[in-house]
Motif scaffolding. Structure first.
Motif: not given
Length: 439
Positions: A188-196
């Motif tokens: 929702d904040q616009g991040y296009k990639e998340i690293v688990l």
């Protein structure tokens, strides 16, 4: 204290980086502001690392530097150093707070109390079986286009060279519904990639009810259809199975990137390390990933100079790496850590030999990286634009899903956008590309 400024110095892994981002977020919400570069901070927090002797030395250096830089300010030493070697920190005059990994979620509160009282404080506890995951909720990652999400903590492997199991305690996992909520919030904040990320990511879910595991969590994330791509941090060789490979091969939102610790390419050394796989099993895994996902980045951790590593064992490691379709290496010289089994092993290697072997491995790693980059030329990739490489020349820099550092022309600042590019050449350890379109 009103109008309090703070600075956070982070050493070590992605988990530490996530926890530091939580501290920044929490302190900012409490009304504090982050000190600008070169500005003295009222409160300096050093989030320490002790995974190697060098990391421990750097942690002590940063603590002393913060004390010298503002003797009237408050300095907090937190994290792994405080967990394992608190007495060493007590010997450094000028530390206002020593807090370990069991209280990371309470550190903002402790800092606020310390700023008012100016009384030295310690927050040190032993890990307990069954203790819950400390959920550190984050709203943003300032100055980062990729967000981290810590979903797991703790390690119980007790590799003979490693201090991490002592620093991070038993396995703890973030509840899947909270993980999904955090991913939704970050997208929702616009991040296009998340690293688990996690200390032992492949053990995600072992402490949760309902037979939860990493693959099931990834499947649940995929069902939500979040507008984000997902990258996995380091996974042990025996925790990557055909099902996970199949998902990465089939799902465009899963980054084609595996980072896998090898540590040694010699079976005898692997046994001494208390690593639970053979070189044959490791080799079969790498070949399998490459066969299923030919353009996947496969990064490997490898250690030089473990006790008992003779010339043959070292050459076995070099030969194994040369033979496999590995994309890049992270090379670690063996570091003798007090409290680990390997610290007292016979067959300790001379530091000059360790350095020589590490350099040889790095040379192999550089050749592997260059070869991987060239194998990716003439193809299309989805690149997350991160920053200007040259604003004057209108060239952006970004990262592809398979971990290529890419530069490409852009008429505008396309930061935090996914840009399709076509790779053309390799220069100075970068992949040169043309943007197919900027939208």
């Amino acid at each position: 204290m009103t109008n309090t400024s703070f600075k956070i110095i982070t050493l070590g892994c992605k988990v530490n980086q996530y926890e530091s981002a939580y501290l920044k977020d929490a302190l900012a919400r409490a009304g504090w502001h982050q000190a600008a570069n070169g500005e003295r901070a009222d409160v300096s927090v050093v989030n320490t690392c002790i995974v190697t002797q060098k990391a421990g030395h750097q942690s002590r250096q940063e603590i002393r530097k913060a004390i010298r830089g503002n003797p009237k300010g408050i300095v907090a030493a937190i994290g792994c150093y405080a967990q394992v070697f608190p007495d060493e920190l007590r010997q450094i005059e000028g530390i206002g707070l020593i807090a370990d990994n069991t209280v990371k979620g309470k550190i903002p509160e402790l800092l606020l109390m310390l700023a008012d009282s100016r009384q030295q404080m310690t927050a040190l506890n032993d890990f307990k079986p069954g203790m819950p995951f400390d959920f550190l909720q984050i709203k943003s990652f300032p100055d980062r286009t990729r967000a981290y999400l810590k979903i797991q903590d703790g390690c119980q492997s007790f590799c003979s060279f490693c201090i991490v199991a002592f620093a991070r305690g038993p396995y703890r996992s973030l509840a899947p519904e909270k993980a999904l909520s955090m991913i939704e919030s970050l997208t929702d904040q616009g991040y296009k990639e998340i690293v688990l990320t996690g200390i032992h990511l492949g053990k995600y879910g072992v402490d949760l009810e309902g037979e939860m595991n990493l693959k099931k969590l990834i499947h649940a994330i995929g069902k939500e259809g979040f507008p984000v791509r997902l990258r996995l941090s380091s996974l042990e060789p025996n925790e990557i199975n055909a099902g996970l490979m199949k998902m990465v091969a089939a799902e465009p939102w899963l980054c084609r990137h595996f980072h896998i610790p090898l540590q040694s390419g010699d079976d005898g050394i692997l046994r001494r390390m208390n690593r639970h796989y053979t070189t044959r099993e490791f080799s079969d895994l790498i070949e399998s990933i490459h066969d299923r996902i030919p353009l996947a980045a496969i990064g490997v951790d490898v250690m030089a100079g473990f006790p008992g590593e003779d010339t043959v064992a070292h050459e076995n490691t070099c030969a194994l790496i040369k033979d496999l379709p590995i994309s890049y290496l992270h090379v670690f010289p063996f570091s003798r850590r007090p409290g680990t089994a390997a610290a007292s092993f016979d067959g300790q290697i001379d530091p000059s030999v360790i350095k020589e072997r590490a350099e040889k491995l790095r040379d192999i790693g550089l050749k592997k990286r260059t070869s991987f980059y060239h194998n990716c030329l003439g193809k299309e990739f989805q690149v997350l634009a991160e920053r200007w490489h040259s604003k004057e020349k209108k060239i952006m820099k970004g990262l592809s899903d398979n971990y290529l550092p890419v530069i490409f022309p852009s008429s505008e600042d396309s930061r935090n956008r996914i840009i399709p590019v076509r790779t053309e050449s390799v220069e100075n350890n970068m992949v040169i590309s043309s943007a197919m379109c900027v939208r």
